[in-house]
Design a protein around this motif. Structure first.
Motif, mmCIF file in Angstrom:
data_model
loop_
_atom_site.group_PDB
_atom_site.id
_atom_site.type_symbol
_atom_site.label_atom_id
_atom_site.label_comp_id
_atom_site.label_asym_id
_atom_site.label_seq_id
_atom_site.Cartn_x
_atom_site.Cartn_y
_atom_site.Cartn_z
ATOM 1 N N LEU A 92 6.393 -0.470 -16.845
ATOM 2 C CA LEU A 92 6.192 0.969 -16.750
ATOM 3 C C LEU A 92 5.770 1.596 -18.076
ATOM 4 C CD1 LEU A 92 6.316 3.360 -14.829
ATOM 5 C CD2 LEU A 92 8.713 3.636 -15.438
ATOM 6 N N ASN A 93 6.268 1.074 -19.190
ATOM 7 C CA ASN A 93 5.927 1.670 -20.487
ATOM 8 C C ASN A 93 4.471 1.432 -20.895
ATOM 9 O OD1 ASN A 93 6.086 -1.011 -21.142
ATOM 10 N ND2 ASN A 93 7.615 -0.769 -22.753
ATOM 11 N N LYS A 94 3.745 0.600 -20.175
ATOM 12 C CA LYS A 94 2.322 0.343 -20.457
ATOM 13 C C LYS A 94 1.403 1.174 -19.564
ATOM 14 C CE LYS A 94 3.086 -3.119 -23.290
ATOM 15 N NZ LYS A 94 2.869 -3.033 -24.698
ATOM 16 N N ILE A 95 1.973 1.993 -18.680
ATOM 17 C CA ILE A 95 1.202 2.777 -17.721
ATOM 18 C C ILE A 95 0.974 4.178 -18.272
ATOM 19 C CG2 ILE A 95 1.155 3.694 -15.353
ATOM 20 C CD1 ILE A 95 1.206 0.670 -15.404
ATOM 21 N N ASP A 96 -0.257 4.660 -18.177
ATOM 22 C CA ASP A 96 -0.563 6.059 -18.505
ATOM 23 C C ASP A 96 -0.224 6.891 -17.266
ATOM 24 O OD1 ASP A 96 -1.523 8.501 -19.292
ATOM 25 O OD2 ASP A 96 -3.610 7.857 -19.478
ATOM 26 N N GLN A 97 1.029 7.321 -17.164
ATOM 27 C CA GLN A 97 1.536 7.948 -15.949
ATOM 28 C C GLN A 97 0.893 9.300 -15.662
ATOM 29 O OE1 GLN A 97 5.742 7.387 -15.026
ATOM 30 N NE2 GLN A 97 5.924 6.370 -17.021
ATOM 31 N N GLN A 98 0.376 9.951 -16.668
ATOM 32 C CA GLN A 98 -0.229 11.276 -16.454
ATOM 33 C C GLN A 98 -1.562 11.187 -15.725
ATOM 34 O OE1 GLN A 98 1.440 14.101 -17.042
ATOM 35 N NE2 GLN A 98 3.079 12.709 -17.572
ATOM 36 N N ASN A 99 -2.201 10.024 -15.714
ATOM 37 C CA ASN A 99 -3.507 9.873 -15.075
ATOM 38 C C ASN A 99 -3.453 9.089 -13.770
ATOM 39 O OD1 ASN A 99 -5.442 11.244 -16.796
ATOM 40 N ND2 ASN A 99 -4.753 9.810 -18.351
ATOM 41 N N LEU A 100 -2.286 9.026 -13.145
ATOM 42 C CA LEU A 100 -2.155 8.310 -11.884
ATOM 43 C C LEU A 100 -2.606 9.174 -10.711
ATOM 44 C CD1 LEU A 100 1.314 6.586 -12.376
ATOM 45 C CD2 LEU A 100 -0.948 5.533 -12.503
ATOM 46 N N VAL A 101 -3.175 8.507 -9.710
ATOM 47 C CA VAL A 101 -3.604 9.158 -8.474
ATOM 48 C C VAL A 101 -2.882 8.463 -7.325
ATOM 49 C CG1 VAL A 101 -5.566 9.692 -6.987
ATOM 50 C CG2 VAL A 101 -5.873 9.634 -9.466
ATOM 51 N N PHE A 102 -2.130 9.225 -6.538
ATOM 52 C CA PHE A 102 -1.336 8.680 -5.444
ATOM 53 C C PHE A 102 -1.921 9.070 -4.099
ATOM 54 C CE2 PHE A 102 1.556 8.731 -8.961
ATOM 55 C CZ PHE A 102 2.264 7.559 -8.810
ATOM 56 N N SER A 103 -1.794 8.171 -3.122
ATOM 57 C CA SER A 103 -2.247 8.475 -1.764
ATOM 58 C C SER A 103 -1.503 7.582 -0.774
ATOM 59 C CB SER A 103 -3.759 8.270 -1.625
ATOM 60 O OG SER A 103 -4.103 6.927 -1.893
ATOM 61 N N PHE A 104 -1.473 8.031 0.483
ATOM 62 C CA PHE A 104 -0.890 7.207 1.538
ATOM 63 C C PHE A 104 -1.817 6.039 1.809
ATOM 64 C CE2 PHE A 104 1.401 11.109 2.859
ATOM 65 C CZ PHE A 104 2.677 10.579 2.947
ATOM 66 N N ASP A 105 -1.249 4.857 1.978
ATOM 67 C CA ASP A 105 -2.021 3.690 2.349
ATOM 68 C C ASP A 105 -1.772 3.345 3.802
ATOM 69 O OD1 ASP A 105 -3.606 1.295 1.878
ATOM 70 O OD2 ASP A 105 -1.715 0.199 2.001
ATOM 71 N N LYS A 106 -0.503 3.425 4.224
ATOM 72 C CA LYS A 106 -0.142 3.034 5.581
ATOM 73 C C LYS A 106 1.085 3.820 6.007
ATOM 74 C CE LYS A 106 1.389 -1.073 8.110
ATOM 75 N NZ LYS A 106 1.720 -2.484 7.986
ATOM 76 N N ALA A 107 1.123 4.194 7.273
ATOM 77 C CA ALA A 107 2.301 4.830 7.855
ATOM 78 C C ALA A 107 2.337 4.484 9.335
ATOM 79 C CB ALA A 107 2.272 6.336 7.655
ATOM 80 N N THR A 108 3.432 3.873 9.783
ATOM 81 C CA THR A 108 3.565 3.513 11.195
ATOM 82 C C THR A 108 4.833 4.130 11.744
ATOM 83 O OG1 THR A 108 4.773 1.481 10.689
ATOM 84 C CG2 THR A 108 2.368 1.314 10.867
ATOM 85 N N ARG A 109 4.815 4.383 13.037
ATOM 86 C CA ARG A 109 5.988 4.925 13.711
ATOM 87 C C ARG A 109 6.957 3.788 14.036
ATOM 88 N NH1 ARG A 109 2.998 9.029 17.935
ATOM 89 N NH2 ARG A 109 1.753 10.076 16.340
ATOM 90 N N ALA A 110 8.236 4.106 14.086
ATOM 91 C CA ALA A 110 9.253 3.113 14.410
ATOM 92 C C ALA A 110 9.222 2.778 15.886
ATOM 93 C CB ALA A 110 10.639 3.646 14.029
ATOM 94 N N GLN A 111 9.504 1.521 16.198
ATOM 95 C CA GLN A 111 9.616 1.080 17.591
ATOM 96 C C GLN A 111 11.008 1.424 18.087
ATOM 97 O OE1 GLN A 111 7.213 -0.420 19.395
ATOM 98 N NE2 GLN A 111 5.774 -0.281 17.716
ATOM 99 N N ARG A 112 11.094 1.862 19.310
ATOM 100 C CA ARG A 112 12.422 2.185 19.860
ATOM 101 C C ARG A 112 12.836 1.159 20.858
ATOM 102 N NH1 ARG A 112 13.763 8.343 19.774
ATOM 103 N NH2 ARG A 112 12.751 8.798 17.859
#
Length: 130
Positions: A110-130
């Motif tokens: 983590l200390n090697k990451i330029d955290q201020q320039n990160l871009v986050f997005s959803f990659d996958k989202a699935t609904r739970a099986q009942r």
């Protein structure tokens, strides 16, 4: 008169800071089922941990959130939520970062990451099986 100058300086300060803050990309998918699944989900990143809140209409099975960098094209990060997430609940997951391509790919602390320039997005989202 001083209030206008102070307000203007404050606005410029905020504009300068926000240009270097993390970015959260909106969902670009056109799939109606996927859009309904991620509707109400929110997440934040802080110091290597993503906090995911399920404010949507569905219990979730699996969610993954990915991170990239505005300055390092080889940086990749992922936070996996594989245990499921019920409606109204909040969970946290550590982001694992790698850099490099192919055989040169390696995990980054983590200390090697330029955290201020990160871009986050959803990659996958699935609904739970009942």
């Amino acid at each position: 008169m001083y209030i206008k100058k102070i307000s203007l300086a404050f606005l410029f300060l905020i504009a300068g800071i926000s240009g270097y803050a993390q970015t959260y990309q909106s969902v670009t998918s056109k799939n109606k089922t996927y859009l309904a699944t991620v509707k109400g989900l929110s997440y934040t990143y802080n110091n290597g941990v993503v906090t995911l809140k399920n404010g949507g209409n569905y219990d979730l099975g699996t969610v993954s959130i990915i991170a990239s960098s505005k300055v390092d094209g080889t940086l990749f990060g992922i936070a996996l939520f594989e245990e499921g997430l019920e409606r109204g609940k909040t969970v946290k997951a550590t982001v694992y970062f790698t850099a490099g391509l192919g055989k040169d790919s390696h995990e980054l602390p983590l200390n090697k990451i330029d955290q201020q320039n990160l871009v986050f997005s959803f990659d996958k989202a699935t609904r739970a099986q009942r």
